[in-house]
Design an enzyme around this catalytic site. Structure first.
Site, short mmCIF file in Angstrom:
data_model
loop_
_atom_site.label_atom_id
_atom_site.label_comp_id
_atom_site.label_asym_id
_atom_site.label_seq_id
_atom_site.Cartn_x
_atom_site.Cartn_y
_atom_site.Cartn_z
CB CYS A 229 36.96 93.12 192.62
SG CYS A 229 38.58 93.04 191.80
CG HIS A 308 33.29 103.92 200.08
ND1 HIS A 308 34.61 104.26 200.26
CD2 HIS A 308 33.04 104.10 198.75
CE1 HIS A 308 35.13 104.62 199.10
NE2 HIS A 308 34.21 104.53 198.17
CG HIS A 393 23.95 77.88 198.51
ND1 HIS A 393 24.42 76.59 198.50
CD2 HIS A 393 22.61 77.80 198.36
CE1 HIS A 393 23.41 75.76 198.35
NE2 HIS A 393 22.30 76.47 198.26
CG HIS A 397 36.14 89.19 194.71
ND1 HIS A 397 36.08 88.94 193.35
CD2 HIS A 397 37.29 89.90 194.90
CE1 HIS A 397 37.12 89.48 192.76
NE2 HIS A 397 37.87 90.06 193.67
CG ASN A 430 40.42 88.56 190.77
OD1 ASN A 430 39.29 88.89 190.44
ND2 ASN A 430 41.11 89.23 191.68
#
Length: 498
Positions: A229, A308, A393, A397, A430
């Site tokens: 995502c 990562h 702002h 996700h 989603n």
């Protein structure tokens, strides 16, 4: 051990004063990345540091009657420093415009429709249906999300031809709207990046775009798969680097996910959660490094930071595609997902924080670190910076209500700042990597985006990854002049009284 004398503590045996122990301990606590950030800051602002110094030196030599050659050399060094700075500084990356796909009304699926469809599928046990009903009621999704036509039909038709249709509808729908809004011709697009995690056909999705829109033969085309995502921000980061070497260029970024071939029909609860959360969506973004596009662009890219955690086995396997005991393929979400996401977020904002936080917050954080690490004040809690001061702002996700609750708590955000993410989850579900753009569209539709405002996008993805992008608004966005998926219904959000 005997207490050292004053001379043994501060004298190095050669009559010289050595550093006190607390200074040595402090030096060991300073992380290398902060030194690197300071180095990059000095290099990036070298022009501003050298120009005053060069001017002062030139004036002093002139007043003292210095040789003309020395004066010219000094002036030349300042000029060369300025030229070097302007020649090596990164090219500005502008977001000209973006568009989000809105599926057909016939594809809407309420929560009741979803459960009824699960009962009619004939592959779920009674316990699995009850579990899905429980999950979807707590998910934060509303009754107006979209599913692919292949799944809306009863029985579902989960085949590759239907997956192609789902991909075409999302990508072409978003790109067509973007091209109409921006006025850019397809032959002007020099870079194409498409990201879709779970559907990677042959030819690739990027080849589908090249074929459909007849892009030019030398277009630099990239297809990102399996990156979860957060792949939308990975695509933006890739575009940023490509736009440093391609001159006067437009880059088209397309972010989407495909549900048809990844709809799980088994009874493994860790895989059923994905069915309850993921819905149809897609976004197309047009980026440019043309200086002339600054005036008509909406945003300028300020920072991208990628984290990562795949080196850790727990993080690596917390979102994993595999077969269940019955041989059915699905994407399993681990119970450790929230903890893994929290650690990834912590690492990401530790890098991004010094770049976007005001000096006042950085100073408080530094004093807190000094007290705990150097002065050994172990009872003192670590200072959590006020990230509300870092951006106007937030686009987090929309992975699920639990994810949004956790981030609201950790970053101490307000309900208003979380509103775009929660409303996107409620209205569209989603939509994977494209959810950030639905959230930005929501902010625009509400008339909240003003010139100079900064927007922080945060996304999580399998691997496990946490990525961020910060944008600065180049102009105030007038919602009356904009068309996006919220335009016709924004007055109904947030739903309920007030």
């Amino acid at each position: 051990m005997p207490e050292p004398t004053k001379s043994s503590a501060n004298d190095d045996g050669r009559g010289c004063r050595s550093k006190p122990n607390y200074l040595r301990r402090f030096a060991q606590t300073v992380h290398l990345k902060y030194a690197k950030l300071g180095y990059h800051y000095l290099v990036s602002h070298a022009l501003y540091l050298l120009l005053p110094a060069g001017a002062a030196a030139s004036a002093r030599m002139s007043s003292a009657g210095a040789d003309d050659l020395l004066f010219l050399c000094s002036a030349l060094s300042v000029f060369l420093s300025a030229a070097l700075y302007f020649a090596t500084r990164p090219r500005a990356v502008f977001l000209v415009d973006f568009a989000c796909y809105k599926a057909e009304d016939r594809q809407r699926s309420s929560k009741a429709d979803y459960i009824e469809r699960a009962k009619l599928a004939g592959t779920f046990s009674g316990e699995s249906v009850a579990f899905q009903e429980k999950v979807i009621e707590r998910s934060g999704l509303g009754d107006t999300t979209y599913l692919p036509e292949s799944i809306v039909r009863i029985p579902a038709n989960l085949c590759i031809s239907e997956a192609w249709k789902e991909a075409e509808a999302a990508m072409f729908g978003a790109v067509d709207e973007l091209l109409a809004k921006s006025g850019v011709k397809v032959k002007e697009i020099g870079i194409l990046i498409v990201n879709c995690s779970l559907f990677n056909p042959v030819p690739s999705l990027s080849a589908m775009i090249v074929n459909h829109y007849k892009l030019r033969q030398n277009v630099a085309s990239y297809n990102l798969g399996g990156m979860g995502c957060s792949a939308g921000l990975i695509a933006v980061d890739l575009a940023k680097h490509l736009l440093q070497v391609h001159h006067n260029c437009y880059c088209l970024v397309i972010s989407m996910e495909n549900i048809t071939l990844n709809w799980y029909l088994g009874n493994d609860r860790t895989m059923l959660v994905s069915n309850c959360l993921f819905r149809v969506g897609g976004a197309a973004v047009l980026l440019s490094n043309r200086r002339g596009d600054r005036r008509r662009s909406k945003y300028q890219l300020v920072h991208t930071v990628r984290t990562h955690k795949g080196g850790d086995d727990l993080s690596y396997r917390c979102v994993f595609q595999h077969e269940d005991p019955a041989g059915r393929v699905g994407v399993a979400l681990s119970r450790d997902l929230m903890a893994v996401a929290g650690e990834a977020l912590k690492t990401n904002i530790t890098t991004l924080g010094p770049l976007i936080l005001p000096i006042s917050e950085q100073l408080l954080f530094f004093l807190s670190l000094l007290a705990r690490k150097v002065l050994r004040m172990k009872g003192l809690r670590p200072y959590v910076p006020d990230f509300k001061l870092a951006a106007d702002h937030f686009c987090v996700h929309a992975g699920g209500r639990g994810v949004l609750d956790e981030l609201e708590k950790n970053l101490r955000l307000t309900e208003r700042q979380m509103e775009p993410s929660r409303m996107t989850l409620f209205r569209f579900g989603n939509t994977s990597s494209s959810s950030l753009w639905y959230e930005l569209a929501y902010t625009e539709a509400k008339g909240r985006m003003k010139k100079g405002h900064r927007t922080w996008q945060i996304a999580f993805g399998s691997g496990f990854k946490c990525n961020s992008a910060v944008w600065r608004a180049l102009r105030t966005v007038d919602p009356r002049a904009e068309k996006n998926p919220w335009t016709d219904e924004i007055d109904g959000f947030p739903p309920g009284p007030g």
